[in-house]
Write a protein that holds these residues in place. Structure first.
Motif, PDB file in Angstrom:
ATOM      1  N   GLU A 256       0.832  -1.209   0.000  1.00 17.54           N
ATOM      2  CA  GLU A 256       0.000   0.000   0.000  1.00 17.54           C
ATOM      3  C   GLU A 256       0.859   1.249   0.000  1.00 17.54           C
ATOM      4  OE1 GLU A 256      -2.769  -0.300  -0.822  1.00 17.54           O
ATOM      5  OE2 GLU A 256      -3.302  -2.330  -0.251  1.00 17.54           O
ATOM      6  N   GLU A 330      -8.206  -8.318  12.118  1.00 18.82           N
ATOM      7  CA  GLU A 330      -8.676  -7.813  10.829  1.00 18.82           C
ATOM      8  C   GLU A 330      -8.955  -6.324  10.918  1.00 18.82           C
ATOM      9  OE1 GLU A 330      -8.746  -9.379   8.095  1.00 18.82           O
ATOM     10  OE2 GLU A 330      -8.929 -11.521   8.488  1.00 18.82           O
ATOM     11  N   MET A 331      -9.563  -5.919  12.041  1.00 18.47           N
ATOM     12  CA  MET A 331      -9.860  -4.487  12.210  1.00 18.47           C
ATOM     13  C   MET A 331      -8.567  -3.694  12.203  1.00 18.47           C
ATOM     14  SD  MET A 331     -12.716  -4.201  15.167  1.00 18.47           S
ATOM     15  CE  MET A 331     -14.201  -5.158  15.191  1.00 18.47           C
ATOM     16  N   LEU A 334      -6.981  -3.626   8.799  1.00 20.85           N
ATOM     17  CA  LEU A 334      -7.683  -2.752   7.854  1.00 20.85           C
ATOM     18  C   LEU A 334      -7.302  -1.300   8.106  1.00 20.85           C
ATOM     19  CD1 LEU A 334      -9.831  -2.245   5.694  1.00 20.85           C
ATOM     20  CD2 LEU A 334     -11.509  -2.111   7.507  1.00 20.85           C
ATOM     21  N   ILE A 335      -7.305  -0.913   9.383  1.00 26.61           N
ATOM     22  CA  ILE A 335      -6.978   0.473   9.722  1.00 26.61           C
ATOM     23  C   ILE A 335      -5.549   0.793   9.294  1.00 26.61           C
ATOM     24  CG2 ILE A 335      -6.533   1.980  11.693  1.00 26.61           C
ATOM     25  CD1 ILE A 335      -9.084   0.736  12.931  1.00 26.61           C
ATOM     26  N   ARG A 337      -3.861  -0.642   6.904  1.00 27.06           N
ATOM     27  CA  ARG A 337      -3.739  -0.653   5.450  1.00 27.06           C
ATOM     28  C   ARG A 337      -4.292   0.651   4.867  1.00 27.06           C
ATOM     29  NH1 ARG A 337      -5.459  -5.816   5.344  1.00 27.06           N
ATOM     30  NH2 ARG A 337      -7.438  -5.381   4.374  1.00 27.06           N
ATOM     31  N   LEU A 338      -5.458   1.058   5.378  1.00 26.32           N
ATOM     32  CA  LEU A 338      -6.042   2.317   4.893  1.00 26.32           C
ATOM     33  C   LEU A 338      -5.109   3.470   5.221  1.00 26.32           C
ATOM     34  CD1 LEU A 338      -9.768   1.843   5.981  1.00 26.32           C
ATOM     35  CD2 LEU A 338      -8.853   1.649   3.693  1.00 26.32           C
ATOM     36  N   ARG A 341      -2.046   3.738   2.940  1.00 25.87           N
ATOM     37  CA  ARG A 341      -2.294   4.248   1.592  1.00 25.87           C
ATOM     38  C   ARG A 341      -2.769   5.687   1.600  1.00 25.87           C
ATOM     39  NH1 ARG A 341      -4.210   1.474  -2.968  1.00 25.87           N
ATOM     40  NH2 ARG A 341      -4.431   2.900  -4.709  1.00 25.87           N
ATOM     41  N   LEU A 342      -3.674   6.000   2.523  1.00 24.60           N
ATOM     42  CA  LEU A 342      -4.321   7.316   2.475  1.00 24.60           C
ATOM     43  C   LEU A 342      -3.643   8.330   3.379  1.00 24.60           C
ATOM     44  CD1 LEU A 342      -7.968   5.979   2.789  1.00 24.60           C
ATOM     45  CD2 LEU A 342      -6.829   6.617   0.690  1.00 24.60           C
ATOM     46  N   GLN A 346      -5.890  10.438   7.894  1.00 30.76           N
ATOM     47  CA  GLN A 346      -7.140  10.388   7.133  1.00 30.76           C
ATOM     48  C   GLN A 346      -8.091   9.300   7.656  1.00 30.76           C
ATOM     49  OE1 GLN A 346      -6.009  13.250   5.790  1.00 30.76           O
ATOM     50  NE2 GLN A 346      -7.114  12.750   3.942  1.00 30.76           N
ATOM     51  N   VAL A 347      -7.561   8.418   8.471  1.00 30.00           N
ATOM     52  CA  VAL A 347      -8.379   7.336   9.017  1.00 30.00           C
ATOM     53  C   VAL A 347      -8.571   7.637  10.491  1.00 30.00           C
ATOM     54  CG1 VAL A 347      -8.554   4.853   9.287  1.00 30.00           C
ATOM     55  CG2 VAL A 347      -7.327   5.807   7.359  1.00 30.00           C
ATOM     56  N   MET A 348      -9.793   8.056  10.835  1.00 26.68           N
ATOM     57  CA  MET A 348      -9.972   8.663  12.147  1.00 26.68           C
ATOM     58  C   MET A 348     -11.013   7.950  12.983  1.00 26.68           C
ATOM     59  SD  MET A 348     -10.234  12.492  10.643  1.00 26.68           S
ATOM     60  CE  MET A 348     -11.236  12.047   9.267  1.00 26.68           C
ATOM     61  N   ARG A 349     -10.808   8.044  14.267  1.00 30.26           N
ATOM     62  CA  ARG A 349     -11.859   7.719  15.209  1.00 30.26           C
ATOM     63  C   ARG A 349     -12.278   9.016  15.871  1.00 30.26           C
ATOM     64  NH1 ARG A 349     -12.705   2.389  16.868  1.00 30.26           N
ATOM     65  NH2 ARG A 349     -11.063   0.953  16.282  1.00 30.26           N
ATOM     66  N   ALA A 367      -6.858   6.757  13.850  1.00 28.34           N
ATOM     67  CA  ALA A 367      -7.304   5.485  14.414  1.00 28.34           C
ATOM     68  C   ALA A 367      -6.139   4.561  14.724  1.00 28.34           C
ATOM     69  CB  ALA A 367      -8.275   4.808  13.447  1.00 28.34           C
TER      70      ALA A 367
ATOM     71  N   PHE B 100     -16.753   3.027  15.336  1.00 24.53           N
ATOM     72  CA  PHE B 100     -16.929   3.880  14.164  1.00 24.53           C
ATOM     73  C   PHE B 100     -15.579   4.413  13.683  1.00 24.53           C
ATOM     74  CE2 PHE B 100     -17.710   8.124  12.339  1.00 24.53           C
ATOM     75  CZ  PHE B 100     -18.523   7.756  11.280  1.00 24.53           C
ATOM     76  N   LEU B 102     -13.965   6.942  10.671  1.00 24.18           N
ATOM     77  CA  LEU B 102     -14.228   7.891   9.594  1.00 24.18           C
ATOM     78  C   LEU B 102     -13.000   7.956   8.698  1.00 24.18           C
ATOM     79  CD1 LEU B 102     -16.277  10.035   8.605  1.00 24.18           C
ATOM     80  CD2 LEU B 102     -15.085  11.682  10.015  1.00 24.18           C
ATOM     81  N   ALA B 123     -13.506  -7.081   8.484  1.00 27.56           N
ATOM     82  CA  ALA B 123     -13.416  -6.328   9.730  1.00 27.56           C
ATOM     83  C   ALA B 123     -14.632  -5.438   9.919  1.00 27.56           C
ATOM     84  CB  ALA B 123     -12.152  -5.478   9.735  1.00 27.56           C
TER      85      ALA B 123
END
Lengths: 480, 254
Positions: A256, A330-331, A334-335, A337-338, A341-342, A346-349, A367, B100, B102, B123
């Motif tokens: 990524e 997995e969660m 995923l966070i 990986r996103l 890349r981004l 950009q990936v926020m909680r 996140a 959640f 975003l 996930a």
């Protein structure tokens, strides 16, 4: 016993070779040892303790550095000694290439004594003053009493001299810390295709995983270093929100990162040029990670299908644990990986804040940096109706009301007229008067529904006649 | 009885239930809020974006009953144009905020990538993706990819269009057209204007693949009215007792 190797670039043998700054040289030198420091203005200092045998001994290492730099178009010489000062002096003023390990005072004097005082790396003024006083060589200084020299030329002279003679230890400042774990692959023929690079990264990830597993640890910060044949060094870093020890996940993260680099630059994402002849993968930060059932964790979400002939409750429980691990993993994956890349930001909680003003009542946190899922504070939030969408900047609204300080009958927002059908308010939010901010007026919030059933969150800024002669209205959010 | 016999019977019953449920939007909802499905939401007019977003939120909350993240992918521009999802509001409606996430993306390509990645990762309970120009970027190829990803990861995809899209050809299973609707306001004292209460929407089922090829096709034309209660974050649809809202309802409550 630490050994130091000083590299000095004397000049360019090929006119096409780009200027090699000490920083770039130090980065290039990291292929030989992780501890490399730039040594302005013309060289680099390497701590080669425990690294020389990998290249066939110290002499071979020095020779390899010289030949490789010569191939790139630089005249370089390398010298080895027990202290950085001695190595530096030897690379510039010496005839020998190395001072033998653990050489005594006599041996050192023989090799260094004839050098000019400039070899002490003093500032030019002091060196000139020394030579004016007739102290032209190192030997002249060694034989003289210390106090008069210190009084006349400063403490610096003997500090350097002690370093040179191995009486004092002075450290170097490597450009990067030595990584906790490091794996590498060297290639006789450079590789340049992205698929190849990714394939090698996957192999390195496997090596690193095994290393981490043996020590019961997982990586939080990773860095891949790609050494290009022409001397350029490319670093790609990746972070993980949990201690990571999964070769697939590690290589996915780097894939990524490479793709993201390609998007940003819109060209060859690796800038591979003539190819890479050395690739490294390092774990910069690690955390303890207990053993777990990797094989089971990678299975399907519904692992409770009993494949064993007899009921085995204990085993089934273990399998179920593996599955819940798998969901969490997995969660996190995923966070990561996103984020890779981004961009991590950009990936926020969303985290609630203890503030009344709506724009400060929530903050977005990356996140990847938040561990675990226990954010109870949301439950403590007052159940006030709040819009589901919020504008970054409130927008000005034209309103028409029956009385100047009353709620609006109709309003114009984004050039559309809305007739108010239902309204609730005001919900008054005072400014944080204890903070003494300028332009902090009291806000009266209204929930407004128009004839079409659209629901808005508007506020009037300033108390009528007290804080503002004609308070303005703003649109801040939209309800479902 | 053999294994095959009972599963056949269950399959038959499921089809029958689907046929009955397909008659109204609530049934369509039950079908759409399922793992491995892609659901599209289109605002009826340009001003209905917030209503469509609220409807998407209600679906996401329904999906949050399953474990996993609720991922919401938003384009950068939304933050000042249509507004960004606001935490306290989402929390107020009952979204589990601790799950959640975003995701802010620069453009449609990144949004589609993030959605696909999220859906196939297993996930996510649900991934919501909103695009300003959904009609252009949620095309057949993109939605087909998302469908496959959602199936692989058994998560739900909710695609939110930023503006009305009259003619669409996508691979989604269901599509809803949502418009805002005057809610059941509470009358206030002294003959003043009523107080807004629960959100209400007019929802039209534009497409429902699950029911195709069976006898009962959903009533595609009629717009159904829905109300979203505050205490129970679930849709109260017209199953059996159609809620009639709007002006007359408001007076009744008053």
């Amino acid at each position: 016993m630490t050994r130091y190797l000083s590299v000095r670039i004397g000049g360019k043998s090929s006119p096409d070779a780009p200027i090699l700054s000490p920083i770039r040289l130090a980065d290039w030198c990291r292929r030989f040892t992780p501890l490399a420091a730039p040594d302005a203005p013309d060289g680099a200092m390497l701590d080669i303790a425990g690294a020389a045998h990998l290249f066939g001994g110290e002499a071979a290492l020095a020779k390899e550095i010289e030949t490789r730099l010569a191939k790139l178009g630089y005249e370089a010489n390398a010298a080895l000694a027990d202290t950085p000062e001695a190595a530096w002096a030897l690379a510039r003023y010496g005839t020998a290439r190395a001072i033998p390990e653990g050489a005594d005072e006599k041996g050192l004097r023989r090799l260094l004594g004839a050098m000019p005082v400039e070899a002490l790396r003093l500032d030019p003024k002091t060196a000139y003053a020394l030579s004016q006083a007739g102290l032209k060589r190192i030997d002249d200084l060694i034989l003289r009493p210390r106090a008069p020299i210190a009084a006349r030329f400063g403490e610096q002279v003997h500090a350097r001299l002690d370093g040179l003679m191995g009486r004092a230890r002075s450290p170097i400042t490597p450009r990067f810390e030595a990584p906790v774990y490091l794996v590498e692959r060297r290639f006789a023929d450079p590789i340049s295709r992205r698929e190849d690079v990714e394939g090698v990264l996957a192999m390195l990830a496997g090596d690193l995983t095994r290393l981490l597993e043996r020590h019961g640890e997982g990586a939080r910060q990773l860095e891949a270093t790609l050494f290009r044949t022409d001397g350029a060094v490319r670093r790609i870093s990746a972070a993980s929100s949990r201690p990571l020890r999964d070769a697939d996940a590690i290589s996915r993260l780097f894939r990524e990162r490479i793709k993201a680099a390609g998007e940003a630059r819109d060209e060859d994402p690796l800038d591979s040029g003539y190819g890479f002849d050395l690739m490294r993968l390092a774990a910069l930060e690690v955390e303890t990670l207990g053993a777990r059932q990797e094989a089971l964790g990678r299975q399907d979400f519904a692992p409770l299908v009993d494949l064993s002939p007899a009921p085995m409750p204990a085993k089934r429980r273990a399998v179920a644990n593996g599955a819940s691990f798998a969901v969490d993993d997995e969660m996190a994956d995923l966070i990561d990986r996103l984020g890779a890349r981004l961009g991590l930001r950009q990936v926020m909680r969303l985290v609630p804040q203890d503030a009344h003003l709506p724009e400060f009542a929530v903050s977005a946190q990356p996140a990847a940096q938040m561990r675990g899922a226990g954010h109870a504070p949301w439950d403590a939030q007052p159940p006030l109706p709040r819009p589901i969408r919020m504008f970054e900047r409130p927008e000005l609204v034209e309103t028409m009301a029956e009385v100047p300080d009353g709620p609006p009958l109709r309003f114009r927002w984004r050039r559309v007229m809305h007739e108010v059908a239902a309204i609730e308010g005001p919900e008054r939010m005072s400014s944080q008067w204890w903070r003494q901010e300028a332009h902090a007026l009291t806000r009266d919030y209204f929930r407004v529904e128009d004839r079409e059933g659209r629901r808005f969150w508007m506020y009037r800024e300033g108390l009528y006649g007290i804080e503002a002669p004609r308070p303005r209205w703003f649109m801040q959010g939209l309800f479902a | 009885m053999s294994q095959g016999g009972s599963s056949e019977r269950i399959g038959f019953l499921r089809a029958a239930i689907a046929r009955i449920e397909a008659q109204n939007p609530a049934g369509a909802l039950a079908l759409s809020v399922a793992r491995g499905r892609v659901c599209e939401i289109v605002p009826a007019t340009p001003g209905d974006g917030a209503a469509a977003c609220g409807f998407a939120l209600s679906l996401a909350i329904a999906a949050a009953a399953r474990p996993g993240l609720i991922l919401w992918v938003v384009e950068d521009f939304a933050f000042h144009e249509t507004g960004a999802p606001y935490g306290p509001g989402l929390h107020h409606h009952g979204l589990p905020m601790e799950r959640f996430v975003l995701v802010r993306v620069a453009g449609p390509q990144q949004a589609l990538w993030a959605l696909e990645e999220a859906l196939k990762s297993r996930a996510c309970a649900a991934a919501v993706g909103e695009l300003r120009d959904g009609a252009r970027h949620f095309d057949l190829t993109a939605t087909r990819r998302l469908t496959l990803a959602a199936r692989a990861g058994r998560s739900e995809a909710i695609l939110l269009h930023g503006k009305p899209a009259p003619a669409l050809s996508t691979a989604s299973e269901t599509r809803f057209e949502v418009s805002s609707l005057p809610g059941p306001g509470l009358a206030s004292a002294g003959g003043r204007r009523p107080i807004p209460t629960h959100p209400a929407w007019g929802v039209r089922v534009l497409k429902m693949r699950a029911a195709e090829g069976q006898h009962g096709r959903p009533d595609m034309e009629r717009r159904r009215e829905m109300i979203w209660g505050r205490d129970a974050p679930q849709l109260k649809g017209p199953s059996g007792d159609p809620l009639s809202l709007g002006a007359d309802r408001r007076q009744k409550l008053a």
